[in-house]
Design a protein around this motif. Structure first.
Motif, mmCIF file in Angstrom:
data_model
loop_
_atom_site.group_PDB
_atom_site.id
_atom_site.type_symbol
_atom_site.label_atom_id
_atom_site.label_comp_id
_atom_site.label_asym_id
_atom_site.label_seq_id
_atom_site.Cartn_x
_atom_site.Cartn_y
_atom_site.Cartn_z
ATOM 1 N N THR A 286 0.737 -1.226 0.021
ATOM 2 C CA THR A 286 0.009 0.051 -0.211
ATOM 3 C C THR A 286 0.966 1.267 0.184
ATOM 4 N N VAL A 287 0.348 2.530 -0.350
ATOM 5 C CA VAL A 287 1.262 3.639 -0.236
ATOM 6 C C VAL A 287 1.505 3.806 1.231
ATOM 7 N N ALA A 288 0.782 3.483 2.266
ATOM 8 C CA ALA A 288 1.420 3.764 3.607
ATOM 9 C C ALA A 288 2.321 2.726 3.930
ATOM 10 N N GLN A 289 2.257 1.601 3.416
ATOM 11 C CA GLN A 289 3.653 0.668 3.733
ATOM 12 C C GLN A 289 4.565 1.479 3.241
ATOM 13 N N LEU A 290 4.435 1.799 1.813
ATOM 14 C CA LEU A 290 5.719 2.229 1.427
ATOM 15 C C LEU A 290 6.157 3.742 2.049
ATOM 16 N N GLU A 291 5.492 4.552 2.661
ATOM 17 C CA GLU A 291 5.611 5.552 3.510
ATOM 18 C C GLU A 291 6.511 4.896 4.695
ATOM 19 N N GLN A 292 6.130 3.825 5.312
ATOM 20 C CA GLN A 292 6.956 3.496 6.349
ATOM 21 C C GLN A 292 8.210 2.907 6.106
ATOM 22 N N ARG A 293 8.246 2.316 4.708
ATOM 23 C CA ARG A 293 9.544 1.725 4.355
ATOM 24 C C ARG A 293 10.307 2.925 4.041
ATOM 25 N N PHE A 294 9.911 4.065 3.211
ATOM 26 C CA PHE A 294 10.997 4.941 2.894
ATOM 27 C C PHE A 294 11.425 5.941 3.906
ATOM 28 N N ALA A 295 10.266 6.021 5.166
ATOM 29 C CA ALA A 295 10.916 6.987 6.313
ATOM 30 C C ALA A 295 11.829 5.980 7.219
ATOM 31 N N MET A 296 11.642 4.726 6.994
ATOM 32 C CA MET A 296 12.670 3.824 7.781
ATOM 33 C C MET A 296 14.167 4.232 7.248
ATOM 34 N N GLU A 297 14.040 3.954 5.863
ATOM 35 C CA GLU A 297 15.316 4.201 5.105
ATOM 36 C C GLU A 297 15.981 5.675 5.187
ATOM 37 N N ASP A 298 15.045 6.533 5.250
ATOM 38 C CA ASP A 298 15.663 7.980 5.710
ATOM 39 C C ASP A 298 16.406 7.923 6.975
ATOM 40 N N ARG A 299 15.884 7.153 8.021
ATOM 41 C CA ARG A 299 16.215 7.163 9.208
ATOM 42 C C ARG A 299 17.657 6.644 9.317
ATOM 43 N N GLN A 300 17.705 5.339 8.702
ATOM 44 C CA GLN A 300 18.900 4.796 8.459
ATOM 45 C C GLN A 300 20.069 5.410 7.821
ATOM 46 N N LEU A 301 19.617 6.313 6.693
ATOM 47 C CA LEU A 301 20.567 7.089 6.122
ATOM 48 C C LEU A 301 21.440 8.120 7.064
ATOM 49 N N ARG A 302 20.215 8.848 7.939
ATOM 50 C CA ARG A 302 20.596 9.821 8.866
ATOM 51 C C ARG A 302 21.457 9.356 9.843
ATOM 52 N N ILE A 303 21.377 7.851 10.435
ATOM 53 C CA ILE A 303 22.130 7.428 11.548
ATOM 54 C C ILE A 303 23.651 7.285 10.779
ATOM 55 N N LEU A 304 23.539 6.585 9.588
ATOM 56 C CA LEU A 304 24.769 6.479 8.819
ATOM 57 C C LEU A 304 25.798 7.708 8.456
ATOM 58 N N SER A 305 25.069 8.742 8.332
ATOM 59 C CA SER A 305 25.478 9.965 8.042
ATOM 60 C C SER A 305 26.143 10.542 9.116
ATOM 61 N N ASP A 306 25.468 10.243 10.200
ATOM 62 C CA ASP A 306 25.806 10.937 11.714
ATOM 63 C C ASP A 306 27.160 10.279 12.132
ATOM 64 N N ILE A 307 27.091 8.920 11.753
ATOM 65 C CA ILE A 307 28.319 8.030 12.242
ATOM 66 C C ILE A 307 29.503 8.439 11.319
ATOM 67 N N ILE A 308 29.460 8.545 10.073
ATOM 68 C CA ILE A 308 30.629 9.126 9.388
ATOM 69 C C ILE A 308 30.984 10.378 9.749
ATOM 70 N N VAL A 309 30.037 11.334 10.030
ATOM 71 C CA VAL A 309 30.553 12.745 10.456
ATOM 72 C C VAL A 309 31.305 12.525 11.693
ATOM 73 N N GLN A 310 30.961 11.781 12.834
ATOM 74 C CA GLN A 310 31.467 11.531 14.360
ATOM 75 C C GLN A 310 33.041 10.894 13.904
ATOM 76 N N ARG A 311 33.029 10.010 12.673
ATOM 77 C CA ARG A 311 34.409 9.201 12.651
ATOM 78 C C ARG A 311 35.352 10.246 11.894
ATOM 79 N N LYS A 312 34.941 11.204 11.301
ATOM 80 C CA LYS A 312 35.704 12.321 10.459
ATOM 81 C C LYS A 312 36.283 13.256 11.477
ATOM 82 N N ALA A 313 35.298 13.456 12.507
ATOM 83 C CA ALA A 313 35.599 14.610 13.901
ATOM 84 C C ALA A 313 36.794 13.760 14.842
ATOM 85 N N ALA A 314 36.796 12.495 14.762
ATOM 86 C CA ALA A 314 37.500 11.782 15.790
ATOM 87 C C ALA A 314 38.876 11.942 15.543
#
Length: 245
Positions: A217-245
């Motif tokens: 359903t579109v609602a299920q796709l919304e959940q999937r894409f929102a989760m992907e966005d969260r995972q990308l933000r987490i990964l981006s934060d980890i990369i930033v933190q490693r560069k700053a370390a």
């Protein structure tokens, strides 16, 4: 006899149109079928309407925009009269044999082209689409195939003239923004870049007795894409933190 160009705004029909103009081939009209999502909202994304204007300026000719006889929302809300679905609204079309193509686009094409009487219709099918070409009616011509131009040739042709539709920077294939056949990649772009249209899909999704895609359903796709966005933000934060370390 009239000579009519069927133009979709895609790479193939655009390359065909420009080369026809460059070679001085006879053209009596250039027709763009505008499928409507609602009576006031088109099925095309904003960049397509900008591209129509750009094409008119480039070829110095008027393009006839013909709106669909019916709109998607109106047919979506029609009810089945008989059978097991009697009383239910149509909702989203099936991915195979979708009602939207026949009721919105084909019906409009048939009605409009009758006004020309006897005519030759130029269709933008490339040389590497022989199966589709074989299904065309006798009054249709495919200049691209006659010239031996493939889909990639069309892309190269347009790039040299700075006339490739900018939507190809986001999508591999162009079409209605509410199309049930589009890829998940296209839907991700729709959600991210065109939230107002995504919101309309979400609203239709709540009413439809049939899922948007067989597996989602579109609602299920919304959940999937929102989760992907969260995972990308987490990964981006980890990369930033490693560069700053």
């Amino acid at each position: 006899m009239k000579y009519i160009v069927s133009w979709s705004g895609g790479k193939d029909s655009s390359a065909m149109l420009i080369r026809m103009v460059e070679e001085g081939m006879p053209i009596d009209d250039i027709v763009f079928i505008e499928v409507m999502a609602t009576p006031a909202i088109g099925a095309e994304l904003p960049e397509m309407y900008e591209y129509i204007d750009k094409m008119e300026r480039y070829i110095d000719r008027k393009i006839t925009v013909v709106r669909s006889v019916l709109d998607f929302d109106a047919v979506f809300h029609r009810t089945y009269k008989t059978g097991e679905w009697a009383g239910k609204i149509y909702g989203f079309p099936l991915t195979c044999g979708a009602w939207c193509n026949s009721r919105l686009k084909i019906r409009t094409i048939q009605k409009n082209y009758k006004t020309y009487g006897e005519h030759i219709r130029y269709i933008g099918l490339a040389a590497d689409e022989p199966k589709r070409i074989a299904k065309l009616e006798s009054f249709c011509r495919t200049p691209l195939a006659e010239w031996g131009m493939t889909e990639q040739d069309c892309v190269d042709f347009l790039k040299k003239r700075d006339m490739l539709n900018p939507l190809y920077q986001k999508f591999k294939r162009l079409g209605c923004w509410f199309c049930v056949k589009q890829s998940l990649g296209s839907l991700r772009v729709l959600r991210h870049d065109y939230p107002e249209y995504w919101a309309m899909l979400m609203d239709w999704d709540k009413e439809s007795p049939r899922t948007f895609k067989p597996e989602y359903t579109v609602a299920q796709l919304e959940q999937r894409f929102a989760m992907e966005d969260r995972q990308l933000r987490i990964l981006s934060d980890i990369i930033v933190q490693r560069k700053a370390a």
